[in-house]
Design a protein around this motif. Sequence first.
Motif, PDB file in Angstrom:
ATOM      1  N   VAL A   1       1.205   8.742   2.550  1.00 18.60           N
ATOM      2  CA  VAL A   1       2.233   7.914   1.908  1.00 18.60           C
ATOM      3  C   VAL A   1       1.684   6.582   1.417  1.00 18.60           C
ATOM      4  O   VAL A   1       2.450   5.767   0.891  1.00 18.60           O
ATOM      5  N   THR A   2       0.390   6.347   1.564  1.00 16.70           N
ATOM      6  CA  THR A   2      -0.205   5.101   1.102  1.00 16.70           C
ATOM      7  C   THR A   2      -1.173   5.371  -0.042  1.00 16.70           C
ATOM      8  O   THR A   2      -1.740   6.464  -0.154  1.00 16.70           O
ATOM      9  N   SER A   3      -1.366   4.362  -0.869  1.00 19.67           N
ATOM     10  CA  SER A   3      -2.240   4.512  -2.035  1.00 19.67           C
ATOM     11  C   SER A   3      -3.683   4.746  -1.625  1.00 19.67           C
ATOM     12  O   SER A   3      -4.378   5.591  -2.200  1.00 19.67           O
ATOM     13  N   THR A   4      -4.167   4.009  -0.623  1.00 21.51           N
ATOM     14  CA  THR A   4      -5.571   4.144  -0.236  1.00 21.51           C
ATOM     15  C   THR A   4      -5.850   5.503   0.407  1.00 21.51           C
ATOM     16  O   THR A   4      -6.867   6.136   0.115  1.00 21.51           O
TER      17      THR A   4
ATOM     18  N   MET B   1      10.395   2.895   5.862  1.00 20.40           N
ATOM     19  CA  MET B   1       8.960   3.000   5.572  1.00 20.40           C
ATOM     20  C   MET B   1       8.588   4.473   5.490  1.00 20.40           C
ATOM     21  O   MET B   1       8.823   5.223   6.446  1.00 20.40           O
ATOM     22  N   PRO B   2       8.051   4.926   4.376  1.00 20.09           N
ATOM     23  CA  PRO B   2       7.666   6.337   4.309  1.00 20.09           C
ATOM     24  C   PRO B   2       6.609   6.645   5.347  1.00 20.09           C
ATOM     25  O   PRO B   2       5.701   5.839   5.595  1.00 20.09           O
ATOM     26  N   PHE B   3       6.742   7.787   5.991  1.00 18.61           N
ATOM     27  CA  PHE B   3       5.772   8.187   7.007  1.00 18.61           C
ATOM     28  C   PHE B   3       5.022   9.451   6.617  1.00 18.61           C
ATOM     29  O   PHE B   3       3.839   9.589   6.875  1.00 18.61           O
ATOM     30  N   ALA B   4       5.715  10.384   6.024  1.00 21.03           N
ATOM     31  CA  ALA B   4       5.102  11.634   5.598  1.00 21.03           C
ATOM     32  C   ALA B   4       5.775  12.068   4.312  1.00 21.03           C
ATOM     33  O   ALA B   4       6.951  11.800   4.101  1.00 21.03           O
TER      34      ALA B   4
ATOM     35  N   ASN C   1       0.809  -1.219   0.000  1.00 18.56           N
ATOM     36  CA  ASN C   1       0.000   0.000   0.000  1.00 18.56           C
ATOM     37  C   ASN C   1       0.841   1.268   0.000  1.00 18.56           C
ATOM     38  O   ASN C   1       0.338   2.353  -0.289  1.00 18.56           O
ATOM     39  N   PHE C   2       2.132   1.162   0.334  1.00 22.16           N
ATOM     40  CA  PHE C   2       2.992   2.337   0.239  1.00 22.16           C
ATOM     41  C   PHE C   2       3.072   2.777  -1.225  1.00 22.16           C
ATOM     42  O   PHE C   2       3.121   1.950  -2.134  1.00 22.16           O
TER      43      PHE C   2
END
Length: 406
Positions: free
Chosen positions: A330-333, A127-130, A109-110
């Motif tokens: 940072v997520t697709s959803t 992991m991307p956070f912002a 989902n990232f």
Amino acid sequence: MAATLAGCGAGGGSGDVTLKLVAADYGSSQANTSQKYWDGVARSFEKTHPGIKVDVDVMSWKDVDREVAEMVADGNAPDLAQIGAYADHAAADRLYKVDDLVSVATQANFLPLLSRAGQVDRDQYGMPFAASTRLLFYNKGLFEKAGAQPPKTWDDIRAAAGKLKAKGVPYPFALPLGAEESQAETMMWMLAGGGGYRDSTNLSYAINSPENVATFTWLKDNLVGKGLTGPVAPGKLDRQAAFDAFVRGDVGMLNGHPTLMDAAEKAGIDVGKVPLPSPDGEPRPSMGVADWMMAFKQNGHRKEIGTFLEYVYQDKNVLAFSDQYDILPVTSTASADMRSDPRHKALWPFLEELPTSELYPVGRTSWARVSESVKKNIGGAVAPGSDPDTVLSGIAREAEDAAADE
């Protein structure tokens, strides 16, 4: 943009585990400190996950990277850290791989661009956070008074800046190349000019490429040399000072991010936004920025860390953080949710730039040294009497030395 999660040892005799989270503060005051956000997430998580506690420690951006580095050096590494760079820790084998922590669905989902940027040797550790992108901001009120038009080319920027100067605008174009964050301003202009920090293979630095030299020569001759960048020399102008001047109404144009847009509009500035033009007006990638979450192996809390991260990256939490700080999800959803919600219309232009943007080479351990060299030296490339090629070549040599030590 960074927040850091730091984790320590286990709790009492019940078998509880306490994850310590050290987070950088995205807020501008105690009223909107990130401590409140993280405390809310932690307490909510604990209610549904007995046996795992989360201890939050929020620090300023000025301190958080150094503090985490000191924790690691002292043998007291955090369980989780959300800071500006992960590559050094990954290279030293201090971090869990992302696929050892979260489900395939969460990892998938990232946003793909950000997932790739979080990799070292094809394994994802960051992991991307912002996330954020940059656009060219202009003060619509000042433009109207000066009879200037939103720029579509570099010649348009120069023409508009000239009209703004004639109307007494203190900073027709604010160009912050001081030590605070000039690596960002540098990258924005390099990309607009068809260059960048890396060559076309993305494997080598190309800081003194012909395109980059031409870009800084243009800035020196057409903006700085014509007195269109304001009373403070670009090499002495920090980003925050430029942003503050924009909020005061003293700046006609500058490169900005969503948080500045919100602050300026609250101050009554009617903000226009366009991608930073290229010389000929053809589209170029914008600069993207991401802050990173990482999980340290020292305390052995892989399972508990993963459980907490699954909760952190639920859409409700991703969107809550984005809402509070005008940060891109940072997520697709969560991105799809933001794109379909009219309440976030002001962020749509930034969101549109993200998939095709370019990020710093954060996966390289040499980047920290290269960034420091840029911040120290790049202002000299546009100073009176300077030679942009000489300055960029000096930075390039330092970049080559840093890369050789990787």
